[in-house]
Motif scaffolding. Sequence first.
Motif, short mmCIF file in Angstrom:
data_model
loop_
_atom_site.label_atom_id
_atom_site.label_comp_id
_atom_site.label_asym_id
_atom_site.label_seq_id
_atom_site.Cartn_x
_atom_site.Cartn_y
_atom_site.Cartn_z
N THR A 1 4.08 -20.81 0.74
CA THR A 1 3.60 -21.10 -0.62
C THR A 1 3.59 -19.82 -1.47
N THR A 30 -4.00 -22.42 -4.68
CA THR A 30 -2.83 -22.22 -3.83
C THR A 30 -3.21 -22.23 -2.36
N GLY A 67 1.44 -25.27 -5.98
CA GLY A 67 0.31 -24.60 -5.35
C GLY A 67 -0.82 -24.25 -6.29
#
Length: 357
Positions: free
Chosen positions: A270, A145, A331
């Motif tokens: 994210t 991620t 991610g």
Amino acid sequence: SNLPQRSLDAKSYHWPSRMDLLRADGTSVSAGIQKARGTQMKIFNAEPESYSPEARAILEELGEVVEAECTRAELLAQVADSNVLIVRLKHMIDAEVLNHARSLRVIVSATTGLNHIDVAAAQARNIIVLCLKGEREFLDSITATAEHTWGLLLALVRHIPAAVQHVRDAGWDRDLFKGRQLSGLTLGIVGHGRLGAMVAEYGRVFRMRVVAHDIEPVEHANHVEMLALPELLACSDVVCLLPSYQESSRQLMGRREFDQMKEGAVLLNTSRGEVIDEVALLQVLRSGSLAGAALDVLVDEAKRGGDWLHNHPLVEFARSSDRLLITPHTGGATHDSLRQAETFMARKLAVYFTRDA
């Protein structure tokens, strides 16, 4: 059901969370397998595509494994007699699902966030939810991620997707895609936990000034300066949202916070879609005060169905502007990270069965 049951408290959704139970000698895992063999257990994997073979082998030692990429209706039918449910992020496991799951005792999700599961409804039904939340030692080895976050930043400030499409369309005019150099800019990280620390290190390597904000006191590297949120927003050229998702972080970035941002800054998210007020985000993108944004998440993505993206205001904006990039929550979705996480969670499920009822 012969499966162990346990009363739940507010924090039990990530129980057990000690890495020493999952050491390489496999003692606890083997014990859990032996204990589970005394039950007739159905394990339903609702998202088996590219599932870890090692994780599957552990699950098959624990009980009968049924796998199916399923619709909502098929999910409701399958959970009716399942004892364990395996999910990623495709399905919303809400009260309706749990009401159908008469025999369900454990939900396993190889994720840190749990906004795709109604944890309160699970607790009310004495259903354990096992996830990666709190597994810091294991999660420190998963960088996917953080890497995706940095990839989105480079794609955004260097106009990479538009430049690639330009060449596909037989163009070769680099002057259309002049971007920004990261060196010398200020990177502001909101949420300086595991992922925040990783991204801060990327910022250092790219010769950026790194500032961060967290609602709790956190350890941080010497090159990171901790600031209050308004100060961070006012000085950052890049604002990166990486808070752990909880009710207090819902709409962490609203119109007031966008107005506090430095003119011409860019935003990355994210973490979870819910940390942003999407209406306010669209307003500042349209006005131009926010130079650009890159998102890997959208609000309520797990609850949507069908063609919800076709008329989504942010997606419509992204269709006509390279100032907004959106990826479909990819991610953490690398072959390596998913395999490792799924295997870890299968082992964690086996360890669960070693505990006393």
